[in-house]
Structures are given as structure tokens and as C-alpha cells.
Design a protein around this motif. Structure first.
Motif, mmCIF file in Angstrom:
data_model
loop_
_atom_site.group_PDB
_atom_site.id
_atom_site.type_symbol
_atom_site.label_atom_id
_atom_site.label_comp_id
_atom_site.label_asym_id
_atom_site.label_seq_id
_atom_site.Cartn_x
_atom_site.Cartn_y
_atom_site.Cartn_z
ATOM 1 N N LEU A 149 12.360 -50.507 37.180
ATOM 2 C CA LEU A 149 11.835 -50.326 38.534
ATOM 3 C C LEU A 149 11.101 -51.568 39.018
ATOM 4 O O LEU A 149 11.236 -51.984 40.171
ATOM 5 C CB LEU A 149 10.913 -49.107 38.572
ATOM 6 C CG LEU A 149 11.607 -47.736 38.474
ATOM 7 C CD1 LEU A 149 10.577 -46.640 38.246
ATOM 8 C CD2 LEU A 149 12.419 -47.455 39.733
ATOM 9 N N TRP A 173 3.661 -49.921 43.164
ATOM 10 C CA TRP A 173 4.201 -50.100 41.819
ATOM 11 C C TRP A 173 3.492 -51.270 41.134
ATOM 12 O O TRP A 173 3.602 -52.420 41.574
ATOM 13 C CB TRP A 173 5.700 -50.384 41.883
ATOM 14 C CG TRP A 173 6.520 -49.261 42.461
ATOM 15 C CD1 TRP A 173 6.079 -48.115 43.036
ATOM 16 C CD2 TRP A 173 7.939 -49.207 42.511
ATOM 17 N NE1 TRP A 173 7.118 -47.343 43.450
ATOM 18 C CE2 TRP A 173 8.287 -47.989 43.142
ATOM 19 C CE3 TRP A 173 8.955 -50.055 42.100
ATOM 20 C CZ2 TRP A 173 9.595 -47.603 43.362
ATOM 21 C CZ3 TRP A 173 10.267 -49.673 42.306
ATOM 22 C CH2 TRP A 173 10.592 -48.457 42.937
ATOM 23 N N CYS A 224 4.759 -44.947 35.709
ATOM 24 C CA CYS A 224 5.664 -45.079 36.855
ATOM 25 C C CYS A 224 5.966 -43.741 37.506
ATOM 26 O O CYS A 224 6.398 -43.685 38.663
ATOM 27 C CB CYS A 224 6.949 -45.799 36.457
ATOM 28 S SG CYS A 224 8.132 -44.810 35.524
ATOM 29 N N VAL A 276 8.919 -42.162 43.337
ATOM 30 C CA VAL A 276 9.490 -41.940 41.996
ATOM 31 C C VAL A 276 9.202 -40.516 41.545
ATOM 32 O O VAL A 276 8.062 -40.052 41.608
ATOM 33 C CB VAL A 276 8.914 -42.946 40.976
ATOM 34 C CG1 VAL A 276 9.479 -42.684 39.581
ATOM 35 C CG2 VAL A 276 9.205 -44.373 41.410
ATOM 36 N N LEU A 317 14.602 -41.102 43.032
ATOM 37 C CA LEU A 317 14.084 -42.346 43.595
ATOM 38 C C LEU A 317 14.311 -42.306 45.102
ATOM 39 O O LEU A 317 15.451 -42.296 45.569
ATOM 40 C CB LEU A 317 14.797 -43.559 42.985
ATOM 41 C CG LEU A 317 14.275 -44.935 43.411
ATOM 42 C CD1 LEU A 317 12.807 -45.105 43.032
ATOM 43 C CD2 LEU A 317 15.116 -46.049 42.779
#
Length: 663
Positions: free
Chosen positions: A37, A62, A68, A74, A86
Motif C-alpha cells: 500500500l 497512510w 494499515c 482500507v 480498498l
């Protein structure tokens, strides 16, 4: 022993209770997925212009540290910690996605949404096939281009596929059928604005799970499979703007869940079956500009959930007032379109007054007579009134000011009469389009200096007895269309007009006035988006002004222009019609007239004093249909190269010195 047994019984009964109190913690994101990611994030530029409407860059949250699964957009599986969703829609992402992107390391993805970004006209990566668990895929409105990859058809678990609003995408190889044949679990399919240019595959009539099919503006052709209408779960069928797609309605039964049928601008034809009244869930029926005929069935009055009904521009038979009385029952309607459906010279029926929720009232060219009814002013939700091309008579009453939400008012081409004071319209704060052309109205065009004037987009005041350019045009910088034709406007075009909507104006008509010239004579008109410019039938003097390169139609015929044609004319590389006839223009024709625009279909230079030879056509892309060069002083032979113009229908060289046409 009794005490021991009691002890074990107590423990046995207590264990489930104790287990219930143990908190369940979600698994953390896997390191390799977190890394994938972050690498995906680094592959994009954040650009606010890459997304339209409400948008924000979700990937700003992020970070290198942290779980995550807590990042914006996410979603992780609570048990395994794998990334399964996503959603980076409307995230201001700019850049390309190629098949080596770390996005495709997220092999557990079930839902992927990249809509409303800008992926720089890159192709859709074929590596999507590496995400076999996908059930939801949305790539709409994200500037993808090229051929849709064939292996999307391998994503057999897809229930929702949206590739719409990517107008540079094509579906040729695979074709429509081969793309969907394995996607038998589809519930939603949206390919609108993708170039398909084929028929709709019959196989879709077997997709029992399909709830929504949207293939608008795809260049579809052939006969639409009527079996699709009968799918047991189908709720939305959106086929509009497929000009070569034909079809007809089947018989409907009351079990159908259809809610929306949109077929406008197609070749659907035949009669509307009375059984359409069985569609009890239908809220939208749009068949504007199709080929339906016969009577409009009164059973439409059974559809009590209708919110949007547009039957305009078909071949329906004329109706009297009573045959459409069922419309008065449709009290939930917000849009009613009946344009081009004749009411046989009758006034607007009073049952329309029941439709108090209407925001759009579209009844152009319905042969309506009588005055504008007073009950219309009580429909205060109205944003659009289209009553043009009827036979309405009488004045426009001040009571129209009750329609505070009005944005579009089109009363052009009627028999309305009396004096209209423009100073009342600024009170309609939301009004953007005002068309009063071709009535028997006299427009008082003074603006109230103390009023804050709204920014208009469309103004139509042809034949409104104007004698000067309206002062309220000062400061208008959003106009797209301005029609002041067929008035008594005299003198010169004022210099300030060049600053009116320089970046937005597309349509300007000043024809049939008494204009003699320009206060400041332009070499090239300043409007950068102009496509239609009509200046004919005035008394304009001086040299020929040149419109901007965007111009498609330019007519300045029947004036008193002199001098030669400027070579700037060669910049009109998209022009469709060029009419410079009946002026006093002279000199030789510019050589570029032979091939300066592959789109040119009408060229009219008749009634001038041009001399010399006719320019050769040096292109095989000649689209000319009509050439009028008569009544000049041209000489020599008509060039053989005109034979390249295979579509030529009319050619006139009369009253010249041309001695062997096409010799």
C-alpha cells in the motif's frame, strides 16, 4: 464424592460464560500488504484537479508506522488481517497504474474502488486477473483509455463491474459478449460512455442475478434482446443515447421489480403496451426522442410511484385533454416531458395543477393555446419551464415572480404580447436561462442599477423590438448563448461587447439588425469557445472579421464588407458552414480554401467580386456538399480535384468566367 461432582458441574457450567468475557481482538495488517500500500501511495501525485466534486486524498493518512487496517479507504478481514477492501475513490490521485503495480500484491481483495481519479489515459492493467476474489470493481470516471483487457472476464466472482465514464475506453477484443459470458454472478454492470459499437449480447437475458444494466452512449446497435426486460431481479435498465439501438417493449407482469427505464435517443419503437401499468415499482420512465407511436396508454396512471416521466419527441397520436387526465394522479412527479405531443389546439389542462412537486415542466411544440395559466404560478418547486413553439397568447404576468426556484424559462416562439420589463427578472435569483424570442413582445432592456444581476447562461431576445444592445449585458461573464437577432439594433457594435463572456460564449446571433460596423474593428473575434456566429443581413462595412478557430458555423452574408479574405480564415479548421455571400469582397480566393477544413460541408461565396482561379482541393478528406461561387469574376477551369469531393450535391459557378467546369 458428591462434593467433587458438584465442583466439576460448576466448572463445566462456568466455562462457556468465562469464554464469553474474553475480548476478541482484530488481527493486525500483514507487513507485506502494508508495504504494498505504501509503495502504491508513492506511485501517485496528489492533484486536486484529478477528481471532480467533493474529494480528498485518503492516502494522506497512510504512514510507515501503524496498522494499515486503520487507514482511510482500507478494509481488513477481522480474523485474518488481510486487506479485503480498498476504496480510493475521489482521492485526487494522478498517475498511471501498470501491471507491475504493488496494488496487485493485495491478492485477497474483494472490493476495489478507484473511481473519480485521473490515471493519465493509461490502459486498465491486465494484472487485475491476479485479484481472483474481486466481487466489486469500480474504475469509473478515472481517465483510463484503450482496450478493456480480456482477462477481466476471468473475475468470475464479480457481482458489480463499473467501467463507465472513461470515454477513451473501447470494448472490441474482447467484444461485449466475450467480456461478460463468464460473469454470470453480475448484479450491476455499468459500461456507459465506453465505446462498444456492437449489439447487446443475448446471453445477458440469462443473467438471473442482474439488477442494473447501464450502457448509455456506447454506440450500441442492432435489436435489443427483449428477454432482458423480463429478468426477475432487474430494477434499472439504462440504454439512452445509443442512436442505432432498436427494440420494443414486451408485455409486463406485476411481479417485475423494474424501477427505472431510460431509453432516450434510441430507435426503440412500436406501441407502449397497456401492461406497462403493471410495473408498480417504476419511478422513472424516459423515452424522450424515440420512435414510439399510437396512443399513450391510460394505464400509466396506475404507476403511483412515478417521479420522472418523459414521453417527448416520439410519434404518438394527437390527444385531447381528457385522454391524458390520468397525469393528474401522478402527484409525485418531479419531471414531466410531453413535448411534441399534440393537444389539438387546447389550453393547458387544469389537472396539471395537481403536480405540485414538479421541478421540470416540458411541453414544447404541443399546439397549446390560450394564456399562461395562473395555476402555474403556484407550482413553486419549478426550476424549468419549457413551453416554446406553442400558440400561447396574452401577456407575461408579474406573478411569475412567485417561482423563486426558476432556473430556465423558455417561452420562445409563441404569440405572447405586451411589454416585458427586464427589471423584474433579477428578482428570480436563480434564473440562468431566459428565452422570449419570436413572440410579439416588447422588451424594456434597462437594468435596475441597484439590483444585483444574476449571471445568465442563455439569453434569447430575438424579435423583441430592441433598438440598442441591452446595458444589462455589462458584466455578464458566464453567457453561453446570446440571441439578439431580428431586432432594430442600430449603429456600431460597442467595444465593451468584446469583454462579454470571452471565455464561455458559444453561440452569438446578431443577424437581421441595422448594424453598420464595430467601434473597435477586430481582426479575430475574441470569444475562445465560439462555435456559432451569425451576423448576416446587417449593413456591416470594413474588412471581413475572422471568428476564432473553434467556430463551426459562420455566416456574415448580406452585408457591405470590402477587401480581401484574410489568411486568418485558414485557422478555421473545424468549420462546417462558411457563408460570406452577397458582400463586396474582392481579390483572389486564399489557396487554403481548397483544403483548410476536412469538416467543411457548405461554402457560399456568391455575390462578391472575387477574381482569379478556384483553388485546388488537395485532400482526399473533402466533405463538401454545397459550393456556391456564382456572381463573381472568377475565371479559368473548375479544378479536376473537386472530383475528390464524393459527397458534393450542389455546385454553382453561374455568372463567372469559368469556361469548362471540371474540365
Amino acid at each position: 464424592m458428591a462434593s467433587v461432582s458438584s465442583f466439576f458441574f460448576f466448572i463445566f457450567k462456568s466455562v462457556p460464560f468465562v469464554l464469553c468475557l474474553v475480548p476478541v481482538t482484530s488481527a493486525l495488517c500483514h507487513g507485506h500488504e502494508s508495504s504494498a500500500l505504501l509503495q502504491l501511495k508513492e506511485s501517485f501525485i496528489i492533484d486536486e484537479g484529478a477528481s471532480y466534486g467533493p474529494a480528498y486524498p485518503k492516502i494522506y493518512t497512510w504512514k510507515q508506522q501503524g496498522d494499515c487496517c486503520s487507514w482511510d479507504g482500507v478494509t481488513c478481514d477481522e480474523r485474518s488481517g488481510h486487506v479485503i477492501g480498498l476504496d480510493l475513490s475521489s482521492s485526487c490521485l494522478y498517475g498511471s497504474i501498470n501491471s507491475s503495480s504493488t496494488l496487485f500484491h493485495l491478492v485477497h481483495l474483494r472490493a476495489l474502488n478507484l473511481a473519480n481519479n485521473h490515471f493519465n489515459h493509461s490502459p486498465i492493467p491486465s494484472s487485475l486477473a491476479y485479484l481472483p476474489k474481486l466481487s466489486y470493481l469500480n474504475l469509473s470516471g478515472s481517465s483510463f483509455s484503450g482496450q478493456i483487457p480480456s482477462n477481466i472476464s476471468e473475475l468470475s466472482k464479480l457481482s458489480s463491474l463499473d467501467l463507465s465514464l472513461n470515454d477513451e475506453l473501447t470494448l472490441k477484443t474482447p467484444n461485449f459478449r466475450s467480456l461478460v459470458q463468464n460473469l454470470t454472478s453480475l448484479e450491476e454492470l455499468n459500461l456507459s460512455w465506453v465505446e462498444i459499437s456492437s449489439s447487446v449480447p443475448e446471453i445477458l437475458a440469462n443473467f438471473s442475478s442482474l439488477k442494473s444494466l447501464s450502457v448509455r452512449n456506447c454506440g450500441l446497435n442492432g435489436e435489443f434482446p427483449s428477454g432482458i426486460f423480463r429478468l426477475a431481479n432487474l430494477q434499472a435498465l439504462l440504454l439512452s443515447v445509443n442512436w442505432d439501438l432498436s427494440g420494443h417493449f414486451p408485455e409486463f407482469n406485476s411481479s417485475s421489480p423494474l424501477r427505472s427505464i431510460q431509453l432516450s435517443h434510441t430507435r426503440f419503437s412500436g406501441e407502449l403496451p397497456p401492461s406497462i401499468g403493471n410495473l408498480g415499482y417504476l419511478d422513472t420512465l424516459n423515452i424522450w426522442e424515440c420512435y414510439f407511436l399510437g396512443q399513450i396508454p391510460a394505464s400509466l396512471g396506475n404507476l403511483t410511484r412515478l417521479d420522472y416521466l418523459d414521453l417527448s419527441d416520439n410519434n404518438f397520436e394527437s390527444h385531447n385533454i381528457s385522454s391524458l387526465a390520468w397525469i393528474g394522479k401522478e402527484t409525485k412527479l418531479t419531471l414531466l416531458g410531453l413535448s411534441e405531443i399534440s393537444l389539438n389546439g387546447q389550453p393547458l389542462p387544469a389537472y396539471f395543477a395537481n403536480l405540485t412537486q414538479l421541478d421540470s415542466f416540458l411541453l414544447s411544440a404541443c399546439q397549446i393555446t390560450g394564456p399562461i395559466p395562473s395555476w402555474l404560478m403556484n407550482m413553486t418547486q419549478l426550476t424549468t419551464i419549457e413551453l416554446s413553439r406553442n400558440s400561447l397568447r396574452g401577456p407575461i404576468q408579474d406573478s411569475i415572480l412567485q417561482l423563486e426556484n426558476l432556473e430556465i424559462l423558455n417561452l420562445s416562439e409563441n404569440n405572447l404580447s405586451g411589454i416585458v420589463d427586464f427589471r423584474m427578472f433579477p428578482e428570480l435569483k436563480r434564473l440562468q436561462s431566459l428565452l422570449l424570442s419570436n413572440n410579439q413582445l416588447t422588451l424594456l432592456a434597462k437594468a435596475n442599477r441597484n439590483a444585483t444581476l444574476q449571471k445568465f447562461r442563455v439569453l434569447g431576445f430575438a424579435s423583441c423590438h430592441l433598438s440598442r444592445f441591452p446595458s444589462f449585458l455589462h458584466g455578464q461573464d458566464k453567457l453561453q448563448m446570446l440571441d439578439l437577432s431580428n431586432n432594430n439594433i442600430q449603429g456600431e457594435v460597442p467595444e465593451w461587447i468584446w469583454n462579454t463572456s470571452k471565455d464561455t460564449l458559444e453561440y452569438l446571433d446578431l443577424s437581421n439588425n441595422h448594424l453598420i460596423g464595430f467601434q473597435t474593428h477586430p481582426t479575430v473575434f475574441p470569444w475562445t469557445r465560439l462555435t456559432y456566429l451569425q451576423l448576416s443581413s446587417n449593413m456591416l462595412r470594413g474588412s471581413l472579421p475572422i471568428p476564432p478557430p473553434s467556430t463551426v458555423i459562420y455566416s456574415i452574408s448580406n452585408n457591405k464588407l470590402t477587401g480581401e479574405i484574410s489568411p486568418y480564415i485558414c485557422s478555421l479548421n473545424s468549420v462546417y458552414a462558411l457563408d460570406l455571400s452577397y458582400n463586396n469582397l474582392s481579390g483572389m480566393l486564399p489557396p487554403c480554401l481548397g483544403n483548410f477544413s476536412p469538416t467543411l460541408q457548405l461554402l457560399n461565396l456568391a455575390g462578391n467580386n472575387f477574381s482569379g482561379k478556384i483553388p485546388h482541393t488537395h485532400t482526399n478528406e473533402c466533405s463538401l456538399r454545397m459550393i456556391m461561387l456564382d456572381s463573381n469574376q472568377l475565371e479559368g477551369q473548375a479544378p479536376r480535384s473537386l472530383s475528390n469531393c464524393a459527397n458534393l450535391e450542389f455546385l454553382s459557378f453561374e455568372n463567372n468566367r469559368i469556361f469548362s467546369p471540371l474540365g
